[in-house]
Design an enzyme around this catalytic site. Sequence first.
Site, PDB file in Angstrom:
ATOM      1  N   SER A 133       0.911  -1.214   0.083  1.00  0.00           N
ATOM      2  CA  SER A 133       0.066   0.016  -0.122  1.00  0.00           C
ATOM      3  C   SER A 133       0.819   1.175  -0.007  1.00  0.00           C
ATOM      4  CB  SER A 133      -0.930   0.081   1.319  1.00  0.00           C
ATOM      5  OG  SER A 133      -1.666   1.037   1.441  1.00  0.00           O
ATOM      6  N   TYR A 146      -2.839  -0.401  10.390  1.00  0.00           N
ATOM      7  CA  TYR A 146      -2.589  -0.873   9.021  1.00  0.00           C
ATOM      8  C   TYR A 146      -1.291  -0.235   8.577  1.00  0.00           C
ATOM      9  CZ  TYR A 146      -3.742  -1.495   4.089  1.00  0.00           C
ATOM     10  OH  TYR A 146      -3.893  -1.852   2.891  1.00  0.00           O
TER      11      TYR A 146
END
Length: 275
Positions: A133, A146
């Site tokens: 990501s 995250y």
Amino acid sequence: MSKSILITGCSSGIGLYCAQELHARGYLVVASCRQLDDVARLKSLGLHCVQLDLACTQSIHKGLKEALSITNGQLDALFNNGAYGQPGAVEDLPTDALRQQFEVNLFGWHELTCQVIKVMRKQPSGRIIQNSSVLGLVCLPYRGAYNASKFALEGLTDTLRLELKNTEIQISLIEPGPIESKFRANALIAFTKNIDIESSSHKQNYLAQQQRLESQTKPQPFTLGPEAVLKSLIHALESKRAKPRYYVTFPTYLFGYLKRILSTRMLDRLLNKSK
């Protein structure tokens, strides 16, 4: 003979799209999902699919064994994709919620990858692609769990690439920004389950975050479809020499560049405006 690939996290979004498109491209695709009803649904779409829960060691080993029975014991590629986001300020995160985030987003990937490497060493080649990501490059507030899982994934993957340098196993990271998927819907479930909004010092920010996550009509700026990830995935699978990293979406390119040229304080100011 068709190239074989195992893809995790295929119930929707990037995983499902890539599984279907690679199947149409002639790959022997084995998709995996956590829920049995999703496994049945993907099989009805004409895909090979196995149950594989990244939070469960037994399920990982069982799922890989079933996948290898479909591919006759060979596996040309692994695309680690199954993950979710746990929102919440770091001070409000229950440690068990952070532990669960790592269980799915990192530890399960590590366990599956290590088992797949054993298969690839015998072949002796393969491709391992990790779907990371933009939040493996920079941090955003209220995404600490995250952020941490993706930063850890990037470090582990970079190390793995160095350690496998003298083999025919190629390692790549894909780093997307916003992609059309059910990521926000799943994040909302984790948010409401694990974060005590009412008693938090971050309540007002949480309410704004909750409104954003509940929005069904306003995608984040620069959001692309899963075909953007597929393009990088195909290159990582089919090029003679796969890239170590693939940036996907404008925000990834932007923040990758800004991280190199801005001071930490300047980047912090910019990232705080992006929350």
